[in-house]
Enzyme design. Structure first.
Site, short mmCIF file in Angstrom:
data_model
loop_
_atom_site.label_atom_id
_atom_site.label_comp_id
_atom_site.label_asym_id
_atom_site.label_seq_id
_atom_site.Cartn_x
_atom_site.Cartn_y
_atom_site.Cartn_z
N ASN A 99 -2.09 2.26 4.02
CA ASN A 99 -2.69 3.20 4.97
C ASN A 99 -1.64 3.79 5.90
O ASN A 99 -1.23 4.94 5.72
CB ASN A 99 -3.79 2.48 5.77
CG ASN A 99 -4.60 3.44 6.62
OD1 ASN A 99 -4.20 4.56 6.86
ND2 ASN A 99 -5.76 3.00 7.07
N ASP A 100 -1.18 3.02 6.87
CA ASP A 100 -0.27 3.58 7.87
C ASP A 100 1.02 4.13 7.26
O ASP A 100 1.59 5.09 7.78
CB ASP A 100 0.08 2.51 8.91
CG ASP A 100 -1.15 2.12 9.72
OD1 ASP A 100 -2.04 2.96 9.87
OD2 ASP A 100 -1.20 0.96 10.19
N VAL A 101 1.47 3.55 6.14
CA VAL A 101 2.76 3.97 5.59
C VAL A 101 2.67 5.31 4.87
O VAL A 101 3.68 5.82 4.42
CB VAL A 101 3.33 2.91 4.62
CG1 VAL A 101 3.59 1.61 5.36
CG2 VAL A 101 2.42 2.69 3.44
N VAL A 102 1.46 5.90 4.76
CA VAL A 102 1.33 7.23 4.18
C VAL A 102 0.68 8.19 5.18
O VAL A 102 0.18 9.23 4.80
CB VAL A 102 0.50 7.23 2.88
CG1 VAL A 102 1.28 6.54 1.76
CG2 VAL A 102 -0.84 6.56 3.07
N ALA A 136 -2.42 -0.15 12.44
CA ALA A 136 -2.07 0.44 13.74
C ALA A 136 -3.30 0.97 14.46
O ALA A 136 -3.21 1.40 15.59
CB ALA A 136 -1.04 1.56 13.56
#
Lengths: 484, 117
Positions: free
Chosen positions: A404-407, A445
């Site tokens: 999720n957060d890494v994209v 996050a």
């Protein structure tokens, strides 16, 4: 004569071990040579351990009468400790690797602290630099021991929630300062010679160890699961430093070199992980890990567009190129095997498939790479952030699965976002994006992911493994090329 | 005949400095895909602490020292053996395309073969 000869052999064995360690680590620079690298390092370890039994010939006069017992104890300890750890290391599941590494790491820190305790509590006269090094090694080793144990408990699910209390940082700081002050006092008092110690050295040493162990616990308790890559790296570096310092105390350069090399390696990995998480190491060490700042953000335009797993699978079957972005959610769903099965179907149909792995995907550095390798994915299909980010723009489909957060493109564009500046995988630049997700929840996050609302994005809701099973069925039902 | 091995203050700093740089440079070359085995491998390397534990135990003259020394060897041996076992296992799993056999057996990953059948 025999004494010094045995010490010479120990010295040469240590030298051989140190060189073999460095050579072995050097061979880790490629997956092709890495397996031989660890064997080379293992050989070095075997030589050093075997040779160190020659210490028996140079034992101090006081220890002579106990020599037979001590040698026996040493063999027993080697067999029990080594045997149990070997067995656990051979049988542990790959998903549990982070807690296992944390556990072994804690053991190393504990060993260094125990050596320091023998030196401190024994009557061996120490003063000045050597005493300071012993205490420093004891402190770092003990912090690494208790901290790693807490990290193990968290990763293993024994401790479920990060434990945070008000004023925790102040408490941590006080414990740390008090322990350091006690250490400094011990050094000053012993070096000056004349000072009377209020409690006797042994008691002060006990308190010192207590403080260090408590600090390790306090430091690790507030940390959330997704921050573990940084924590494990830090404790790895700590144990290395502790071993190096005790090597100095024992006048053993092999320990000094090995410890310092690991210390540097741990520092480097810590920096890499912190960078991948968009935090400075200072921020990571001195503030609450995982206390993600929660800020209001601008509303995201667009809507979530669900798609059936089968349709998404068939779309990928007819694409020319697919990049898969796996995240920890995939490992939680135990979906790696099914994912590779699906990938093999796509490959058989002539689709070019690549994997894009973010540095912090997983609970320790590089864990996702290992999990993919375990599922059978060849390493030449696995690409790291910098190597693949340019390719998304001319890729037909990006499949985001359990990440999720890494994209989240907000990291590139939205200055108000808490993850602004974090290096991300540019999945949003692909012509089409499928996101496999359990529900509409937010990532670690706690922020909205603009990618999901993009015009080119469709959501595939469901458990990663169940979704992949449906995708495999859909592609197989087309029946065109013989399924691999 | 004597073979003194004295590492005094400044020499110790030299050793630490050189080892630190060597470690930094060597580890910097390791690709991110191998970071987990690298971490467990470097974890294994600091298992050399078991040698220090053996020194402490073999020189122990009181019960207290024997107990703590035993603990040091026990923990150090666990560190070394466990670190080796997991690293070896993980590295055996990394295969290039065209090597289909699941890596139950530890073995060298042969040179990268480019084409699959």
């Amino acid at each position: 004569m025999f004494t010094s000869l045995s010490l010479l052999i120990v010295g040469i064995a240590g030298l051989a071990a140190a060189s073999l360690f460095l050579f072995g680590l050097l061979r880790m620079s490629s997956p092709v040579t890495a397996p031989s690298g660890i064997r080379v390092a293992g050989l070095g370890m075997a030589v050093a351990v075997a040779a160190s039994f020659l210490y028996a010939f140079s034992a101090s006069a006081a220890a002579r009468p106990h020599l037979a017992t001590n040698v026996g104890l040493a063999v027993v300890a080697l067999c029990i400790g080594g045997g149990l750890a070997w067995w656990s290391g051979r049988t542990v599941a790959m998903t549990s690797m982070p807690q296992m590494v944390a556990l072994y790491n804690g053991m190393g820190g504990g060993a260094a602290a125990a050596i320091a305790a023998v030196e401190l509590l024994g009557a061996k006269a120490q003063a000045g630099t050597v005493l300071a090094a012993t205490l420093m090694g004891a402190l770092i080793g003990a912090v690494s021991l208790s901290g790693s144990l807490i990290a193990w408990a968290k990763l293993d699910g024994v401790i479920q929630q990060p434990l945070r209390v008000k004023g925790q940082q102040v408490l941590n700081g006080l414990v740390m300062l008090a322990t350091l002050a006690l250490g400094a006092y011990i050094v000053a008092a012993t070096s000056a010679g004349g000072w009377a110690l209020p409690l006797g050295l042994a008691h002060l040493v006990y308190i010192f160890f207590g403080g260090a162990l408590a600090f390790g616990v306090l430091m690790t308790l507030p940390i959330g699961g997704a921050d573990m890559p940084v924590v494990i790296s830090i404790y790895n570096a700590f144990t290395g430093l502790a071993v190096g310092l005790e090597g100095y105390v024992l006048q053993n350069p092999a320990l000094m070199i090995a410890g310092m090399v690991v210390g540097a390696a741990g520092m480097l990995l810590t920096l890499l992980m912190a960078r991948a998480m968009n935090r400075s190491v200072g921020n990571v060490v001195f503030t609450n890990f995982g206390a993600a700042p929660k800020r209001k953000q601008g509303a995201v335009k667009g809507s979530l567009k669900p798609i059936a797993p089968g349709d998404a699978g068939i779309a990928m079957r007819y694409a020319a190129s697919v990049i898969i972005v796996p995240g920890y959610g995939l490992a939680v769903a135990q979906g790696q095997q099914k994912l590779y099965e699906f990938v093999q179907l796509l490959q058989a149909a002539g689709v070019g498939v690549k994997f894009a792995v973010h540095p912090v995907a997983g609970r320790m550095p590089g864990q996702m790479d290992v999990l993919l390798a375990e599922a059978g994915v060849p390493y030449d299909l696995i690409f790291q952030l910098d190597d693949i980010n340019g390719e998304f723009a001319h890729t037909d489909i990006a499949l985001v699965i359990g990440a999720n957060d890494v994209v989240n493109p907000a990291a590139r564009s939205d200055k108000s976002s808490p993850i602004f500046g974090m290096p991300i995988l540019n999945a949003d630049q692909a012509k089409r994006v499928f996101v496999v997700k359990r529900g509409e929840g937010k990532g670690y996050a706690g922020i909205v992911n603009a990618l999901f609302y993009g015009d080119n994005c469709n959501m595939v809701y469901g458990d990663a493994q169940a979704v992949l099973v449906k995708m495999i069925e859909a592609v197989k039902s087309l029946g065109l090329p013989a399924a691999a | 005949m004597d073979f003194p091995l004295n590492v005094t203050g400044l020499v110790a700093l030299y050793i630490f400095m050189l080892a630190g740089f060597a470690g930094w440079v060597i580890i910097g070359r390791v690709p991110a895909i191998l970071h987990t085995p690298l971490m467990s491998g470097s974890n294994f390397v600091h298992g050399i602490v078991v040698v220090g534990g053996l020194y402490a135990l073999l020189n122990a003259s009181t019960l207290q020292q024997q107990v703590i020394g035993f603990l040091a060897v026990l923990l150090g041996a666990g560190n070394a053996a466990g670190g080796y076992a997991v690293t070896d296992r993980m590295l055996a799993m990394f295969r290039a395309s065209g090597h289909k056999a699941p890596g139950k057996k530890a073995g060298h990953v042969k040179a990268l073969r480019t084409k699959k059948p």
